[in-house]
Write a protein that holds these residues in place. Structure first.
Motif, PDB file in Angstrom:
ATOM      1  N   GLU A 118       9.945  16.196 -17.565  1.00  0.00           N
ATOM      2  CA  GLU A 118       9.041  15.683 -18.715  1.00  0.00           C
ATOM      3  C   GLU A 118       8.544  14.490 -18.240  1.00  0.00           C
ATOM      4  O   GLU A 118       7.229  14.023 -18.775  1.00  0.00           O
ATOM      5  N   ASP A 119       9.229  13.595 -17.531  1.00  0.00           N
ATOM      6  CA  ASP A 119       8.677  12.069 -17.404  1.00  0.00           C
ATOM      7  C   ASP A 119       7.341  12.192 -16.420  1.00  0.00           C
ATOM      8  O   ASP A 119       6.619  11.059 -16.348  1.00  0.00           O
ATOM      9  N   MET A 120       7.211  13.519 -15.932  1.00  0.00           N
ATOM     10  CA  MET A 120       6.001  13.378 -14.850  1.00  0.00           C
ATOM     11  C   MET A 120       4.894  13.853 -15.491  1.00  0.00           C
ATOM     12  O   MET A 120       3.622  13.435 -15.088  1.00  0.00           O
ATOM     13  N   LYS A 121       4.868  14.584 -16.480  1.00  0.00           N
ATOM     14  CA  LYS A 121       3.895  14.820 -17.434  1.00  0.00           C
ATOM     15  C   LYS A 121       2.777  13.634 -18.074  1.00  0.00           C
ATOM     16  O   LYS A 121       1.736  14.015 -18.462  1.00  0.00           O
TER      17      LYS A 121
ATOM     18  N   ALA B 220       3.437  10.377 -16.803  1.00  0.00           N
ATOM     19  CA  ALA B 220       3.809   9.263 -15.794  1.00  0.00           C
ATOM     20  C   ALA B 220       2.439   8.462 -15.324  1.00  0.00           C
ATOM     21  O   ALA B 220       1.318   9.241 -15.026  1.00  0.00           O
ATOM     22  N   PRO B 221       2.202   7.244 -15.493  1.00  0.00           N
ATOM     23  CA  PRO B 221       0.879   6.704 -15.111  1.00  0.00           C
ATOM     24  C   PRO B 221       0.647   6.631 -13.485  1.00  0.00           C
ATOM     25  O   PRO B 221      -0.628   6.680 -12.935  1.00  0.00           O
ATOM     26  N   GLU B 222       1.779   7.005 -12.755  1.00  0.00           N
ATOM     27  CA  GLU B 222       1.323   7.214 -11.301  1.00  0.00           C
ATOM     28  C   GLU B 222       0.868   8.687 -11.190  1.00  0.00           C
ATOM     29  O   GLU B 222       0.187   9.072 -10.118  1.00  0.00           O
ATOM     30  N   ILE B 223       1.032   9.739 -12.102  1.00  0.00           N
ATOM     31  CA  ILE B 223       0.551  10.858 -11.835  1.00  0.00           C
ATOM     32  C   ILE B 223      -0.682  11.302 -12.687  1.00  0.00           C
ATOM     33  O   ILE B 223      -1.658  12.013 -12.184  1.00  0.00           O
TER      34      ILE B 223
ATOM     35  N   ALA C  52       9.739  17.527  -8.366  1.00  0.00           N
ATOM     36  CA  ALA C  52      10.811  16.733  -9.031  1.00  0.00           C
ATOM     37  C   ALA C  52      11.346  15.860  -8.194  1.00  0.00           C
ATOM     38  O   ALA C  52      11.916  14.637  -8.627  1.00  0.00           O
ATOM     39  N   PHE C  53      11.447  16.349  -6.979  1.00  0.00           N
ATOM     40  CA  PHE C  53      12.251  15.333  -5.846  1.00  0.00           C
ATOM     41  C   PHE C  53      11.437  14.187  -5.485  1.00  0.00           C
ATOM     42  O   PHE C  53      11.472  13.235  -5.576  1.00  0.00           O
ATOM     43  N   ALA C  54      10.058  14.681  -4.911  1.00  0.00           N
ATOM     44  CA  ALA C  54       9.308  13.654  -4.309  1.00  0.00           C
ATOM     45  C   ALA C  54       8.229  12.881  -5.395  1.00  0.00           C
ATOM     46  O   ALA C  54       7.469  11.924  -5.065  1.00  0.00           O
ATOM     47  N   ARG C  55       8.054  13.642  -6.412  1.00  0.00           N
ATOM     48  CA  ARG C  55       7.258  13.139  -7.626  1.00  0.00           C
ATOM     49  C   ARG C  55       5.671  13.080  -7.421  1.00  0.00           C
ATOM     50  O   ARG C  55       5.104  12.118  -7.477  1.00  0.00           O
ATOM     51  N   TYR C  56       5.113  14.142  -6.843  1.00  0.00           N
ATOM     52  CA  TYR C  56       3.951  14.253  -6.405  1.00  0.00           C
ATOM     53  C   TYR C  56       3.377  15.594  -7.267  1.00  0.00           C
ATOM     54  O   TYR C  56       4.539  16.652  -7.457  1.00  0.00           O
TER      55      TYR C  56
ATOM     56  N   VAL D  63       0.957  -1.150   0.032  1.00  0.00           N
ATOM     57  CA  VAL D  63       0.183  -0.034   0.035  1.00  0.00           C
ATOM     58  C   VAL D  63       0.869   1.209   0.056  1.00  0.00           C
ATOM     59  O   VAL D  63       1.953   1.350   0.828  1.00  0.00           O
ATOM     60  N   ASN D  64       0.933   2.070  -0.960  1.00  0.00           N
ATOM     61  CA  ASN D  64       1.643   3.024  -1.225  1.00  0.00           C
ATOM     62  C   ASN D  64       1.085   4.275  -1.842  1.00  0.00           C
ATOM     63  O   ASN D  64       0.081   4.197  -2.562  1.00  0.00           O
ATOM     64  N   TRP D  65       2.045   5.310  -1.791  1.00  0.00           N
ATOM     65  CA  TRP D  65       1.632   6.676  -2.478  1.00  0.00           C
ATOM     66  C   TRP D  65       2.109   6.797  -3.732  1.00  0.00           C
ATOM     67  O   TRP D  65       3.176   6.288  -3.920  1.00  0.00           O
ATOM     68  N   ASN D  66       1.389   7.519  -4.732  1.00  0.00           N
ATOM     69  CA  ASN D  66       1.696   7.352  -6.083  1.00  0.00           C
ATOM     70  C   ASN D  66       3.122   7.859  -6.461  1.00  0.00           C
ATOM     71  O   ASN D  66       3.887   7.518  -7.190  1.00  0.00           O
ATOM     72  N   GLY D  67       3.540   8.996  -5.734  1.00  0.00           N
ATOM     73  CA  GLY D  67       4.949   9.626  -6.006  1.00  0.00           C
ATOM     74  C   GLY D  67       6.087   8.671  -5.641  1.00  0.00           C
ATOM     75  O   GLY D  67       7.015   8.699  -6.218  1.00  0.00           O
ATOM     76  N   SER D  68       5.877   8.063  -4.303  1.00  0.00           N
ATOM     77  CA  SER D  68       6.842   7.200  -3.882  1.00  0.00           C
ATOM     78  C   SER D  68       7.036   6.171  -4.904  1.00  0.00           C
ATOM     79  O   SER D  68       8.222   5.623  -5.324  1.00  0.00           O
ATOM     80  N   THR D  69       5.659   5.554  -5.443  1.00  0.00           N
ATOM     81  CA  THR D  69       5.810   4.673  -6.288  1.00  0.00           C
ATOM     82  C   THR D  69       6.510   4.833  -7.717  1.00  0.00           C
ATOM     83  O   THR D  69       7.329   4.039  -8.482  1.00  0.00           O
ATOM     84  N   MET D  70       6.234   5.930  -8.038  1.00  0.00           N
ATOM     85  CA  MET D  70       6.940   6.559  -9.094  1.00  0.00           C
ATOM     86  C   MET D  70       8.440   6.605  -9.056  1.00  0.00           C
ATOM     87  O   MET D  70       9.073   6.127  -9.973  1.00  0.00           O
ATOM     88  N   ARG D  71       8.894   7.014  -7.982  1.00  0.00           N
ATOM     89  CA  ARG D  71      10.204   6.907  -7.706  1.00  0.00           C
ATOM     90  C   ARG D  71      11.063   5.594  -7.719  1.00  0.00           C
ATOM     91  O   ARG D  71      11.986   5.319  -8.303  1.00  0.00           O
TER      92      ARG D  71
END
Length: 341
Positions: free
Chosen positions: A300-303, A305-308, A283-287, A221-229
């Motif tokens: 660019e990869d956050m725009k 990203a399936p987690e975002i 950019a650091f935490a990915r949220y 069970v996890n948060w989306n930004g952590s999972t993207m990282r």
């Protein structure tokens, strides 16, 4: 919890000693504050920042409520802001000292948990779902059944983040209940499922990013930004949106009523509402961050990203958690306390 002085910030504080204007104590979720952003803040203001980590909203609230914490700013989730306000723990913000408050994106300017942004400004927001290592389990990741009734491949390999409201509400949604429910039939079913599932879990740990990356956890069970990282480090990691329902969150920066470094706190609040600086945090935490204009500075990869970017078929299953009445909190706390034993 771990207290640390950001080394680079300390170095900059020494280097720019002649311009030093003070210090600031930030109480924030662990692994959630961009060191680069802190370096920039110290370089521009001369203010050194000490960051103290916490791993859950309950931990933070308990520490702050005990008094004499020494913290100036805290970063609670949306459903906890009204609790802090009710307990008199937050100062009302003087918007005249925050010219960049106009940069808050329209949808986050007047929110139910903090009308008119009287007490807080956005930090980051996202969702709570299921991270899965597809090299271990190749089934559907978009269900909370993965932690409530783990498939054989994941037994003994699952982590649960220690945030009571996220975990319990995901289980409540799975049982067909609603956030803040006091239906004892639903809550007994939730309690029984969680207690039956716990022996099949590996841990209840906050530090998921590195362990998902390394394969120590096969699911969490996890948060989306952590999972993207984690996925950036390990392409086998995917993020699932539980179709039964999942929580959304926004964490916001608030000024504590007993803050000592008030002027420094206002400088920091104004600083993080600059679009480029908000993007550094993301950019650091990915949220996502809630600051208009930050998109052009985002990686660019956050725009895409399936987690975002939530898939359309799962978007309606996400919901922000309301602030529950104390009677419901007491019921949830009883279940959570038993689960932690």
């Amino acid at each position: 919890m771990k207290t640390y002085l950001i080394a680079t910030a300390a170095l900059l504080s020494t280097t720019f000693g002649a311009m030093a204007e003070g210090e600031l104590n930030l109480y924030n979720w662990g692994n959630y504050t961009s060191p680069e952003m802190l370096e920039k803040f110290t370089a521009e203001t001369g203010i050194s920042v000490t960051v103290t980590d916490y791993d859950s909203n309950t931990t933070a609230l308990t520490k702050v409520e005990a008094g004499a914490s020494g913290f100036d700013l805290v970063v609670p989730s949306a459903n906890y802001i009204p609790v802090y306000v009710r307990k008199g723990l937050l100062a009302e913000l003087d918007h005249s000292k925050i010219p960049n408050i106009t940069n808050i994106a329209a949808e986050w300017k007047d929110v139910p948990w903090d009308p008119g942004r009287a007490h807080s400004v956005p930090w980051q927001w996202g969702s709570v779902g299921i991270a899965v290592n597809t090299s271990v389990y190749s089934g559907d990741p978009n269900t909370s059944e993965l932690f409530l009734d783990p498939p054989e491949e994941l037994v003994g390999k699952i982590n649960i983040v220690p945030e009571m409201n996220d975990v319990l509400n995901m289980a409540i949604f799975n049982a067909g209940g609603e956030a803040c429910t006091e239906d004892l039939t639903v809550l007994k079913a939730v309690r029984d499922r969680l207690m039956a599932a716990k022996p099949k879990w590996l841990s209840m740990d906050y530090g998921t990013t590195d362990k998902l990356s390394s394969g120590d956890y096969a699911a969490s069970v996890n948060w989306n930004g952590s999972t993207m990282r984690a996925r950036v480090n390990n392409p086998d990691v995917v993020y699932g949106y539980p179709k039964e329902g999942y929580p959304l969150f926004m964490d916001s920066v608030a000024l504590l009523a007993d803050a000592k470094n008030v002027d420094e706190a206002y400088q920091f609040i104004n600083f993080i509402l600059e679009p480029e600086n908000a993007a550094m945090i993301s950019a650091f935490a990915r949220y996502a961050n809630g600051v208009a204009g930050s998109e052009e500075f985002m990686p660019e990869d956050m725009k895409t990203a399936p987690e975002i970017v939530t898939p359309a078929e799962f978007a309606e299953a996400g919901q922000f958690l309301p602030t529950c009445p104390q009677s419901a909190v007491d019921l949830y706390t009883a279940i959570w306390t038993e689960l932690l034993k």
